[in-house]
Design a protein around this motif. Structure first.
Motif, PDB file in Angstrom:
ATOM      1  N   ARG A 329       0.776  -1.333   0.005  1.00  0.00           N
ATOM      2  CA  ARG A 329       0.021  -0.033  -0.018  1.00  0.00           C
ATOM      3  C   ARG A 329       0.709   1.370   0.012  1.00  0.00           C
ATOM      4  O   ARG A 329       0.316   2.217   0.226  1.00  0.00           O
ATOM      5  CB  ARG A 329      -1.056   0.069   1.219  1.00  0.00           C
ATOM      6  N   THR A 330       2.111   1.257  -0.468  1.00  0.00           N
ATOM      7  CA  THR A 330       3.071   2.215  -0.150  1.00  0.00           C
ATOM      8  C   THR A 330       2.778   3.249  -1.784  1.00  0.00           C
ATOM      9  O   THR A 330       3.003   2.453  -2.764  1.00  0.00           O
ATOM     10  CB  THR A 330       4.485   1.887  -0.234  1.00  0.00           C
ATOM     11  N   TYR A 331       2.301   4.311  -1.412  1.00  0.00           N
ATOM     12  CA  TYR A 331       1.979   5.150  -2.688  1.00  0.00           C
ATOM     13  C   TYR A 331       3.259   5.410  -3.499  1.00  0.00           C
ATOM     14  O   TYR A 331       4.185   6.086  -2.879  1.00  0.00           O
ATOM     15  CB  TYR A 331       1.099   6.463  -2.350  1.00  0.00           C
ATOM     16  N   GLY A 332       3.161   5.407  -4.556  1.00  0.00           N
ATOM     17  CA  GLY A 332       4.404   5.690  -5.678  1.00  0.00           C
ATOM     18  C   GLY A 332       5.462   4.856  -5.375  1.00  0.00           C
ATOM     19  O   GLY A 332       6.600   4.993  -6.057  1.00  0.00           O
ATOM     20  N   THR A 333       5.462   3.551  -4.999  1.00  0.00           N
ATOM     21  CA  THR A 333       6.550   2.524  -4.823  1.00  0.00           C
ATOM     22  C   THR A 333       6.705   2.001  -6.255  1.00  0.00           C
ATOM     23  O   THR A 333       5.884   1.890  -7.212  1.00  0.00           O
ATOM     24  CB  THR A 333       6.260   1.349  -3.820  1.00  0.00           C
ATOM     25  N   PRO A 334       8.153   1.779  -6.620  1.00  0.00           N
ATOM     26  CA  PRO A 334       8.257   1.381  -7.902  1.00  0.00           C
ATOM     27  C   PRO A 334       7.796  -0.060  -8.157  1.00  0.00           C
ATOM     28  O   PRO A 334       7.352  -0.822  -7.105  1.00  0.00           O
ATOM     29  CB  PRO A 334       9.795   1.301  -7.990  1.00  0.00           C
TER      30      PRO A 334
END
Length: 355
Positions: A329-334
């Motif tokens: 749920r980490t926003y913007g993770t590759p």
């Protein structure tokens, strides 16, 4: 235009919301697995609808038995660990205390008794409750509970499996899991619990008929038989991965219409249904209802902004939809496993079986 219904009908109403009709092909004539392409594959099967399959609406686990039937027919060794009671809408919820019992079901629903008789585990079916011994009214484990229990000792203790299964399948859910509803889905939540433990997983959900209250066996069976061929294709190509789960939704085909070819989609950013809260008079109590987005919605959460949304392709166009789901749920993770993701997308778009 919006309307609300009592939440007791929520599981039913998500289905049958307007899939477009296609050329008629009787379900009984659709292609079944021609051989045993899943021979040697060990599959854990769970859902959020329970393992009861007792309701006239077919909303409490009939899809699970159709999926079990199709996977065993394709040669897989299938074990079911599913919630004791219906657990729709539980998402990834887990139980933090008490005891779980995995109780084997000895009398299976009529017509499904011998589907897995030749499998090494005999197609064992377990219902999981929150008690020391399960009675008819015992509280239920959540969908994620059942998968975590199975992978962390339950399968070893109950059927002697050593190591993890090759694949976890969840469903077939009574009603599609699309758009904003995906975050609430116990079917999807159970699949996420599997990839959390580094086990490949696929979540299956089927539409109901046009009444929005009934989930025909025809829909479950068409989806299950497609699902067996879909899994066989992934297995053959070495594409069963735990880097992400797959969400596969199937349109209504109960009136003889044919499902459209699989489409690679994203989870929609709008809503098809949502929780609504209606105040009782001027007091402190609010009734929980199901809000439905209908017609050409132009405002609020009912607006869909993605051209490749699962809800658009499933309900509006009548296609099978496939979307990748991850626990992160980490926003913007590759994006991890980009090569695997592209390979699975290519399979869905170019090589996957047609309904």
């Amino acid at each position: 235009m919006r309307r609300t219904l009592a939440l007791t009908t929520a599981a039913a109403v998500l289905a049958g919301l307007g899939a477009t009709a296609y050329a008629t092909t009787p379900v009984a004539d659709r292609t079944k697995p021609a051989s045993r392409p899943l021979a040697g594959l060990r599959i854990l099967l769970s859902n959020d609808d329970s393992m009861r399959a007792a309701k006239a609406s077919n909303s409490d686990g009939l899809g699970l038995y159709e999926l079990r039937r199709a996977m065993c027919a394709a040669g897989a060794d299938v074990v079911v660990m599913a919630p004791w009671q219906v657990q729709s809408g539980k998402g990834t919820a887990v139980t933090n205390g008490g005891a779980l019992t995995a109780q084997r079901r000895t009398a299976l629903p009529a017509g499904y008794e011998n589907d897995c008789a030749g499998a090494p585990s005999g197609g064992a079916v377990f219902g999981v409750c929150l008690a020391e011994g399960c009675a008819p009214d015992s509280p239920s484990a959540t969908p994620a509970d059942t998968v975590k229990l199975a992978l962390r000792g339950g399968l070893a203790a109950k059927v002697g499996w050593r190591g993890a299964p090759d694949l976890v399948l969840t469903g077939i859910n009574s009603g599609p899991n699309i758009a904003a509803s995906v975050n609430d889905s116990g079917t999807v939540g159970a699949a996420v619990a599997a990839i959390d433990q580094d086990v490949p997983a696929i979540a299956f959900s089927s539409s109901g008929d046009a009444s929005q209250l009934y989930f025909p066996r025809e829909n479950y069976r068409a989806h299950a038989e497609f699902g067996a061929r879909f899994v066989a294709g992934l297995k053959e190509r070495g594409l069963l991965t735990s880097a992400f789960a797959l969400k596969v939704d199937y349109p209504d085909v109960s009136a003889g219409q044919r499902a459209g070819a699989p489409v690679w989609t994203r989870v929609g950013d709008g809503a098809v249904a949502y929780h609504a809260y209606e105040r009782r008079g001027s007091g402190d109590t609010f009734d929980i209802a199901l809000g439905l987005c209908e017609g050409d919605e132009r405002e609020g959460e009912c607006v869909e902004n993605r051209a490749d949304a699962d809800s658009t392709w499933l309900l509006g166009e009548g296609h099978v939809t496939v979307a990748p789901i991850t626990w992160d749920r980490t926003y913007g993770t590759p994006v991890d496993a980009r090569r695997e993701l592209k390979a699975v997308q290519r399979y869905v778009e170019r090589e996957a079986p047609r309904p």
